[in-house]
Design a protein around this motif. Structure first.
Motif, PDB file in Angstrom:
ATOM      1  N   GLU A  22     -73.536 -77.823  33.557  1.00  0.00           N
ATOM      2  CA  GLU A  22     -73.285 -77.516  32.143  1.00  0.00           C
ATOM      3  C   GLU A  22     -71.838 -77.094  31.922  1.00  0.00           C
ATOM      4  O   GLU A  22     -71.272 -77.348  30.864  1.00  0.00           O
ATOM      5  N   THR A  23     -71.225 -76.454  32.917  1.00  0.00           N
ATOM      6  CA  THR A  23     -69.834 -76.022  32.783  1.00  0.00           C
ATOM      7  C   THR A  23     -68.869 -77.179  33.017  1.00  0.00           C
ATOM      8  O   THR A  23     -67.744 -77.143  32.544  1.00  0.00           O
ATOM      9  N   GLU A  24     -69.303 -78.197  33.737  1.00  0.00           N
ATOM     10  CA  GLU A  24     -68.432 -79.318  34.096  1.00  0.00           C
ATOM     11  C   GLU A  24     -68.575 -80.538  33.187  1.00  0.00           C
ATOM     12  O   GLU A  24     -67.662 -81.354  33.102  1.00  0.00           O
ATOM     13  N   PHE A  25     -69.727 -80.686  32.558  1.00  0.00           N
ATOM     14  CA  PHE A  25     -70.001 -81.860  31.724  1.00  0.00           C
ATOM     15  C   PHE A  25     -70.303 -81.396  30.296  1.00  0.00           C
ATOM     16  O   PHE A  25     -71.414 -80.937  30.008  1.00  0.00           O
ATOM     17  N   PRO A  26     -69.335 -81.508  29.390  1.00  0.00           N
ATOM     18  CA  PRO A  26     -69.528 -81.031  28.021  1.00  0.00           C
ATOM     19  C   PRO A  26     -70.708 -81.680  27.295  1.00  0.00           C
ATOM     20  O   PRO A  26     -71.299 -81.073  26.402  1.00  0.00           O
ATOM     21  N   LEU A  27     -71.054 -82.909  27.690  1.00  0.00           N
ATOM     22  CA  LEU A  27     -72.190 -83.582  27.043  1.00  0.00           C
ATOM     23  C   LEU A  27     -73.520 -82.904  27.363  1.00  0.00           C
ATOM     24  O   LEU A  27     -74.479 -83.039  26.616  1.00  0.00           O
ATOM     25  N   LEU A  28     -73.566 -82.178  28.476  1.00  0.00           N
ATOM     26  CA  LEU A  28     -74.794 -81.498  28.889  1.00  0.00           C
ATOM     27  C   LEU A  28     -74.763 -80.084  28.329  1.00  0.00           C
ATOM     28  O   LEU A  28     -74.097 -79.196  28.853  1.00  0.00           O
ATOM     29  N   SER A  29     -75.462 -79.900  27.236  1.00  0.00           N
ATOM     30  CA  SER A  29     -75.438 -78.609  26.550  1.00  0.00           C
ATOM     31  C   SER A  29     -76.809 -78.340  25.931  1.00  0.00           C
ATOM     32  O   SER A  29     -77.004 -78.524  24.726  1.00  0.00           O
ATOM     33  N   ARG A  42     -85.518 -84.437  26.212  1.00  0.00           N
ATOM     34  CA  ARG A  42     -85.627 -85.643  27.039  1.00  0.00           C
ATOM     35  C   ARG A  42     -84.241 -86.275  27.248  1.00  0.00           C
ATOM     36  O   ARG A  42     -83.915 -86.740  28.337  1.00  0.00           O
ATOM     37  N   SER A  43     -83.415 -86.277  26.209  1.00  0.00           N
ATOM     38  CA  SER A  43     -82.067 -86.850  26.329  1.00  0.00           C
ATOM     39  C   SER A  43     -81.223 -86.073  27.339  1.00  0.00           C
ATOM     40  O   SER A  43     -80.404 -86.661  28.046  1.00  0.00           O
ATOM     41  N   ASP A  44     -81.424 -84.744  27.422  1.00  0.00           N
ATOM     42  CA  ASP A  44     -80.711 -83.945  28.426  1.00  0.00           C
ATOM     43  C   ASP A  44     -81.144 -84.358  29.832  1.00  0.00           C
ATOM     44  O   ASP A  44     -80.318 -84.469  30.734  1.00  0.00           O
ATOM     45  N   ILE A  45     -82.438 -84.580  30.005  1.00  0.00           N
ATOM     46  CA  ILE A  45     -82.962 -84.981  31.317  1.00  0.00           C
ATOM     47  C   ILE A  45     -82.410 -86.349  31.708  1.00  0.00           C
ATOM     48  O   ILE A  45     -82.015 -86.557  32.859  1.00  0.00           O
ATOM     49  N   GLU A  46     -82.340 -87.258  30.754  1.00  0.00           N
ATOM     50  CA  GLU A  46     -81.780 -88.586  31.042  1.00  0.00           C
ATOM     51  C   GLU A  46     -80.312 -88.469  31.441  1.00  0.00           C
ATOM     52  O   GLU A  46     -79.860 -89.142  32.361  1.00  0.00           O
ATOM     53  N   LEU A  49     -80.086 -87.142  35.002  1.00  0.00           N
ATOM     54  CA  LEU A  49     -80.369 -88.206  35.973  1.00  0.00           C
ATOM     55  C   LEU A  49     -79.179 -89.155  36.109  1.00  0.00           C
ATOM     56  O   LEU A  49     -78.880 -89.644  37.203  1.00  0.00           O
ATOM     57  N   GLN A  50     -78.479 -89.393  35.019  1.00  0.00           N
ATOM     58  CA  GLN A  50     -77.287 -90.242  35.061  1.00  0.00           C
ATOM     59  C   GLN A  50     -76.172 -89.548  35.858  1.00  0.00           C
ATOM     60  O   GLN A  50     -75.508 -90.180  36.681  1.00  0.00           O
ATOM     61  N   ILE A  51     -75.970 -88.259  35.621  1.00  0.00           N
ATOM     62  CA  ILE A  51     -74.969 -87.498  36.372  1.00  0.00           C
ATOM     63  C   ILE A  51     -75.322 -87.492  37.853  1.00  0.00           C
ATOM     64  O   ILE A  51     -74.454 -87.708  38.710  1.00  0.00           O
ATOM     65  N   LYS A  52     -76.586 -87.263  38.153  1.00  0.00           N
ATOM     66  CA  LYS A  52     -77.038 -87.242  39.541  1.00  0.00           C
ATOM     67  C   LYS A  52     -76.742 -88.580  40.221  1.00  0.00           C
ATOM     68  O   LYS A  52     -76.249 -88.620  41.352  1.00  0.00           O
ATOM     69  N   THR A  61     -66.482 -88.436  42.044  1.00  0.00           N
ATOM     70  CA  THR A  61     -66.139 -87.020  41.990  1.00  0.00           C
ATOM     71  C   THR A  61     -66.644 -86.500  40.642  1.00  0.00           C
ATOM     72  O   THR A  61     -66.988 -87.294  39.746  1.00  0.00           O
ATOM     73  N   ILE A  62     -66.626 -85.190  40.468  1.00  0.00           N
ATOM     74  CA  ILE A  62     -67.046 -84.638  39.176  1.00  0.00           C
ATOM     75  C   ILE A  62     -66.120 -85.148  38.071  1.00  0.00           C
ATOM     76  O   ILE A  62     -66.584 -85.571  37.012  1.00  0.00           O
ATOM     77  N   ALA A  63     -64.824 -85.143  38.328  1.00  0.00           N
ATOM     78  CA  ALA A  63     -63.869 -85.637  37.320  1.00  0.00           C
ATOM     79  C   ALA A  63     -64.114 -87.117  37.025  1.00  0.00           C
ATOM     80  O   ALA A  63     -64.078 -87.548  35.866  1.00  0.00           O
ATOM     81  N   GLY A  64     -64.381 -87.892  38.052  1.00  0.00           N
ATOM     82  CA  GLY A  64     -64.653 -89.315  37.869  1.00  0.00           C
ATOM     83  C   GLY A  64     -65.938 -89.546  37.101  1.00  0.00           C
ATOM     84  O   GLY A  64     -66.005 -90.418  36.222  1.00  0.00           O
ATOM     85  N   ALA A  65     -66.962 -88.770  37.399  1.00  0.00           N
ATOM     86  CA  ALA A  65     -68.238 -88.887  36.682  1.00  0.00           C
ATOM     87  C   ALA A  65     -68.059 -88.503  35.221  1.00  0.00           C
ATOM     88  O   ALA A  65     -68.615 -89.143  34.323  1.00  0.00           O
ATOM     89  N   ARG A  66     -67.263 -87.463  34.981  1.00  0.00           N
ATOM     90  CA  ARG A  66     -66.989 -87.037  33.611  1.00  0.00           C
ATOM     91  C   ARG A  66     -66.301 -88.159  32.830  1.00  0.00           C
ATOM     92  O   ARG A  66     -66.666 -88.459  31.695  1.00  0.00           O
ATOM     93  N   ARG A  67     -65.308 -88.795  33.461  1.00  0.00           N
ATOM     94  CA  ARG A  67     -64.610 -89.923  32.817  1.00  0.00           C
ATOM     95  C   ARG A  67     -65.574 -91.075  32.548  1.00  0.00           C
ATOM     96  O   ARG A  67     -65.557 -91.685  31.483  1.00  0.00           O
ATOM     97  N   GLN A  68     -66.404 -91.386  33.518  1.00  0.00           N
ATOM     98  CA  GLN A  68     -67.371 -92.482  33.376  1.00  0.00           C
ATOM     99  C   GLN A  68     -68.327 -92.213  32.221  1.00  0.00           C
ATOM    100  O   GLN A  68     -68.609 -93.102  31.424  1.00  0.00           O
ATOM    101  N   LEU A  69     -68.808 -90.987  32.114  1.00  0.00           N
ATOM    102  CA  LEU A  69     -69.718 -90.627  31.026  1.00  0.00           C
ATOM    103  C   LEU A  69     -69.011 -90.710  29.676  1.00  0.00           C
ATOM    104  O   LEU A  69     -69.608 -91.116  28.688  1.00  0.00           O
ATOM    105  N   ARG A  70     -67.738 -90.328  29.636  1.00  0.00           N
ATOM    106  CA  ARG A  70     -66.978 -90.400  28.392  1.00  0.00           C
ATOM    107  C   ARG A  70     -66.854 -91.835  27.909  1.00  0.00           C
ATOM    108  O   ARG A  70     -66.903 -92.110  26.720  1.00  0.00           O
TER     109      ARG A  70
END
Length: 93
Positions: A22-29, A42-46, A49-52, A61-70
């Motif tokens: 939650e502290t690393e991915f702003p979309l997860l709130s 349910r959208s948070d769980i999805e 699972l995408q972050i995982k 990396t966390i930064a790379g995953a954050r960019r990918q999600l953006r």
């Protein structure tokens, strides 16, 4: 709504990891209730699972995953948007 322990069981991600994400991915709130307990949708769980998948399977990396999600989030948001025209009303009375 789901509590953090239920989400941990469903996703296979420990509660302390969920709180960290939650502290690393702003979309997860997730929302919090009156007792300050997290309430996941349910959208948070999805999203979890995408972050995982990005972190553990695709080895981002966390930064790379954050960019990918953006980059994927705007497309996902527009796909999830209701297709009802803005001025249309529901047929319910």
């Amino acid at each position: 709504f789901y509590k953090i322990q239920e989400v941990a069981t469903i996703t296979g991600v420990k509660p302390y990891v969920l709180r960290y994400w939650e502290t690393e991915f702003p979309l997860l709130s997730p929302d919090k209730d009156g007792n300050d307990q997290r309430r996941y949708r349910r959208s948070d769980i999805e999203l979890i699972l995408q972050i995982k998948r990005l972190l553990y399977v695709e080895k981002f990396t966390i930064a790379g995953a954050r960019r990918q999600l953006r980059h994927t989030a705007p497309a996902a948001a527009s796909a999830a948007a209701p297709s009802t025209p803005a001025g249309a009303r529901s047929s319910r009375t």
